[in-house]
Design a protein around this motif. Structure first.
Motif, mmCIF file in Angstrom:
data_model
loop_
_atom_site.group_PDB
_atom_site.id
_atom_site.type_symbol
_atom_site.label_atom_id
_atom_site.label_comp_id
_atom_site.label_asym_id
_atom_site.label_seq_id
_atom_site.Cartn_x
_atom_site.Cartn_y
_atom_site.Cartn_z
ATOM 1 N N VAL A 119 0.919 -1.151 0.104
ATOM 2 C CA VAL A 119 -0.100 -0.129 -0.052
ATOM 3 C C VAL A 119 0.752 1.173 0.017
ATOM 4 C CG1 VAL A 119 -1.950 1.133 1.230
ATOM 5 C CG2 VAL A 119 -1.571 -1.171 1.359
ATOM 6 N N ASN B 96 0.027 5.150 3.570
ATOM 7 C CA ASN B 96 -0.951 4.964 4.067
ATOM 8 C C ASN B 96 -0.738 5.630 5.584
ATOM 9 O OD1 ASN B 96 -3.536 3.721 4.677
ATOM 10 N ND2 ASN B 96 -2.437 1.687 4.764
ATOM 11 N N ASP C 9 -8.507 9.612 -0.281
ATOM 12 C CA ASP C 9 -8.648 8.826 -1.650
ATOM 13 C C ASP C 9 -8.383 7.294 -1.291
ATOM 14 O OD1 ASP C 9 -9.151 11.163 -3.051
ATOM 15 O OD2 ASP C 9 -6.816 11.306 -3.778
ATOM 16 N N PRO D 212 -7.179 3.699 -1.306
ATOM 17 C CA PRO D 212 -5.608 3.404 -1.146
ATOM 18 C C PRO D 212 -5.266 2.694 -2.642
ATOM 19 C CG PRO D 212 -7.266 1.452 -0.290
ATOM 20 C CD PRO D 212 -7.972 2.844 -0.539
ATOM 21 N N PHE D 213 -3.982 3.012 -2.904
ATOM 22 C CA PHE D 213 -3.360 2.523 -4.056
ATOM 23 C C PHE D 213 -2.300 1.494 -3.739
ATOM 24 C CE2 PHE D 213 0.927 4.528 -4.238
ATOM 25 C CZ PHE D 213 0.631 5.746 -3.754
ATOM 26 N N PHE D 214 -1.993 0.601 -4.822
ATOM 27 C CA PHE D 214 -0.990 -0.340 -4.548
ATOM 28 C C PHE D 214 -0.125 -0.470 -5.430
ATOM 29 C CE2 PHE D 214 -5.097 -1.449 -2.290
ATOM 30 C CZ PHE D 214 -4.722 -2.104 -1.021
ATOM 31 N N ARG E 17 8.417 8.357 -10.460
ATOM 32 C CA ARG E 17 7.304 8.948 -10.275
ATOM 33 C C ARG E 17 7.088 10.300 -10.888
ATOM 34 N NH1 ARG E 17 6.339 11.619 -4.189
ATOM 35 N NH2 ARG E 17 7.613 13.515 -5.302
ATOM 36 N N CYS F 264 -7.984 -2.373 3.322
ATOM 37 C CA CYS F 264 -7.075 -2.667 2.466
ATOM 38 C C CYS F 264 -7.400 -4.062 1.775
ATOM 39 C CB CYS F 264 -5.477 -2.719 3.112
ATOM 40 S SG CYS F 264 -4.832 -1.124 3.289
ATOM 41 N N HIS G 247 -10.625 -3.569 -0.488
ATOM 42 C CA HIS G 247 -10.245 -2.574 -1.550
ATOM 43 C C HIS G 247 -9.494 -3.426 -2.583
ATOM 44 C CE1 HIS G 247 -10.072 0.983 -3.976
ATOM 45 N NE2 HIS G 247 -8.848 0.921 -3.922
ATOM 46 N N TYR H 155 -10.106 -5.722 -7.039
ATOM 47 C CA TYR H 155 -9.339 -5.596 -8.211
ATOM 48 C C TYR H 155 -8.549 -6.813 -8.572
ATOM 49 C CZ TYR H 155 -9.951 -0.484 -7.940
ATOM 50 O OH TYR H 155 -10.604 0.767 -7.982
#
Ligand code: MN
Length: 231
Positions: A30, A33, A48, A50-52, A123, A182, A185, A189
């Motif tokens: 994650v 976080n 927002d 969570p992104f992984f 990034r 987590c 979510h 996906y």
């Protein structure tokens, strides 16, 4: 079954108080976080979703005993990120938050070691983080503690020292997205599978280690790990 070449070895982790090993399937991590870590990375903490990102299974290193990891190639800014690690024992998709804990096999303390220079360059150029995050031996993880044997770590000190000096110190109660959230979510996906690991994110205080440094990481109730960066 006759393979054309020898299949890759199964990476496994130690289980506290047992001879059994936990076979590692995928490693989901994650991002951002903890609010204070999001800020130190120049981002606004928010709710927002969570992104992984992922690490390969051979990123996992058994750190149930003091262990040495190599200083990776192509970086001059190798960072520590101390994290609570969750091991999935029961797979599933679209897992509700309320029953997410039933999918947890155990917990451990681990490190998401990062080539920060490569991650930030990627990034800022809108490229994938892979070279910064997803490399072999970048995830030393202590012995897994069965969920049945420990209280679920919703409030537990998490800390890292380098050569005895405090670097990271927080509490997992400050996770923006809880372990259950987590899992819920992520399972929208990907179909989670037994053997998957989730690294839940790091608190503030990430910084560089040098060759020869000794990191001591801990999560209250899950023991500690000692990881040396090869000289
Ligand atoms: Mn991380």
């Amino acid at each position: 079954m006759k393979y054309a070449i020898s299949p890759a070895e199964v990476t496994s982790l130690a289980v506290a108080g047992s001879e059994e090993r936990f076979p590692v399937n995928r490693i989901f991590c994650v991002g951002r976080n903890y609010a204070a870590h999001a800020r130190e990375m120049g981002k606004d903490p928010d709710r927002d979703p969570p992104f992984f990102f992922m690490k390969p299974s051979d990123a996992a290193v058994d750190a149930s005993q003091p262990v040495t990891i190599p200083y990776p190639s192509q970086t001059t800014n190798f960072h520590h990120e101390i994290e609570l690690v969750v091991a999935i024992g029961k797979g599933g998709s679209n897992i509700p938050v309320d029953s997410a804990e039933e999918h947890v096999w155990g917990y451990a303390v681990g490190l998401d070691m990062t080539r920060r220079d490569l991650q930030l360059e990627a990034r800022d150029k809108g490229r994938p983080w892979e070279f910064g995050k997803s490399f072999a031996l970048s995830a030393p993880i202590g012995a897994l503690h069965r969920a049945a044997d420990v209280s679920s770590p919703t409030k537990a000190a998490i800390a890292l020292t380098v050569n005895g000096e405090a670097r990271q110190s927080s509490d997992v109660e400050k996770l923006i997205w809880s372990v259950s959230e987590c899992i819920a979510h992520l399972s929208q996906y990907e179909v989670l599978k037994p053997g998957d690991l989730i690294m839940t994110g790091t608190p503030e205080g990430v910084n560089a280690v040098r060759r020869g440094d000794v990191m001591r990481g801990s999560v209250q109730g899950l023991g500690e790990i000692f990881v040396t960066v090869a000289a």
